[in-house]
Scaffold this active site. Structure first.
Site: not given
Ligand code: AP5
Length: 195
Positions: A14, A89, A128, A134, A146
């Site tokens: 994302k 979410r 990552r 992280r 997660r």
């Molecule tokens: P990346 O682009 O970062 O993927 P992502 O889908 O954004 O994954 P995240 O780990 O950031 O998502 P998340 O949902 O766990 O974390 P968030 O910060 O939202 O890519 C991931 C990796 O893959 C990178 O290394 C990238 O280079 C690689 N990659 C990308 N595309 C690729 C491809 N095509 N091929 C190969 N590699 C690739 O949330 C973190 C925490 O915050 C949650 O657990 C929760 O505690 C809290 N939180 C956040 N939002 C909320 C909410 N709305 N409600 C409640 N709690 C929340």
């Protein structure tokens, strides 16, 4: 305004894809995870409260993240629309987003679901974890949690938008530029059907 929900499990890509969409369409990415990590880094009350939830791979309480989005929608002007990344979410967050957007005479155009199998998610996040600081990428059991939390609490958000005819599934496996091209094709279709 073009408001998109960029959706999918942890590691689906994302954040990676949002960067391109911001540039290409003049949109603003609102990533609740990034905003919360910044709050932790700055030691704010929100950050202090969110930290324990995030480090366990659990969701931060709905009212906290909804307040973040409400404030961003008020403060950020002069963009062509928003990319909601990591929000909503839960179904409660989805319902509130609909209300917040409607109150501003706007609508969500679509939820773009990046579909990536579990094994690939694990591989990406563990990789990552080796490269970044992280905390929630450091431990396989936290990553597993997660993904579980996504399946249990977050997936119903896709059903919520599907009932509104707004769910678009995108194959999230392949080179980053290949996934970008699929997203772009779906967005171009949305734009031309809204003309
Ligand atoms: P990346 O682009 O970062 O993927 P992502 O889908 O954004 O994954 P995240 O780990 O950031 O998502 P998340 O949902 O766990 O974390 P968030 O910060 O939202 O890519 C991931 C990796 O893959 C990178 O290394 C990238 O280079 C690689 N990659 C990308 N595309 C690729 C491809 N095509 N091929 C190969 N590699 C690739 O949330 C973190 C925490 O915050 C949650 O657990 C929760 O505690 C809290 N939180 C956040 N939002 C909320 C909410 N709305 N409600 C409640 N709690 C929340």
């Amino acid at each position: 305004m073009l408001n998109l929900v960029l959706f999918g499990p942890p590691g689906a890509g994302k954040g990676t894809q949002a960067e391109f969409l911001e540039r290409e369409y003049g949109l603003k990415q609102l990533a609740t995870g990034d905003i919360l990590r910044e709050a932790i880094a700055n030691g704010t009350p929100l950050g202090l409260e969110a930290k324990a939830f995030m480090n366990r791979g659990e969701l931060v309480p709905d009212e906290k993240v909804i307040a973040i989005i409400d404030e961003c929608l008020d403060q950020i002007k002069g963009v062509n629309g928003f990319i909601f990344d990591g929000f909503p979410r839960t179904t409660a967050q989805a319902e509130r987003l609909d209300e917040l957007i409607k109150a501003r005479n706007q609508k969500i155009a679509a939820l773009l679901l990046l579909d990536v199998p579990r094994a690939e998610l694990l591989k990406r996040l563990l990789l990552r974890g080796q490269q970044s600081g992280r905390p929630d990428d450091q431990d396989e059991s936290i990553i597993e949690n997660r993904i579980e939390v996504y399946a249990r609490q977050t997936k119903p958000v896709a059903d919520y938008f599907e009932k509104q005819g707004k769910l678009i599934k995108i194959d999230g496996v392949g080179a980053i530029h290949e996934v970008t091209a699929r997203l772009q094709q779906a967005i171009e279709k949305l734009i031309s059907s809204s003309k």
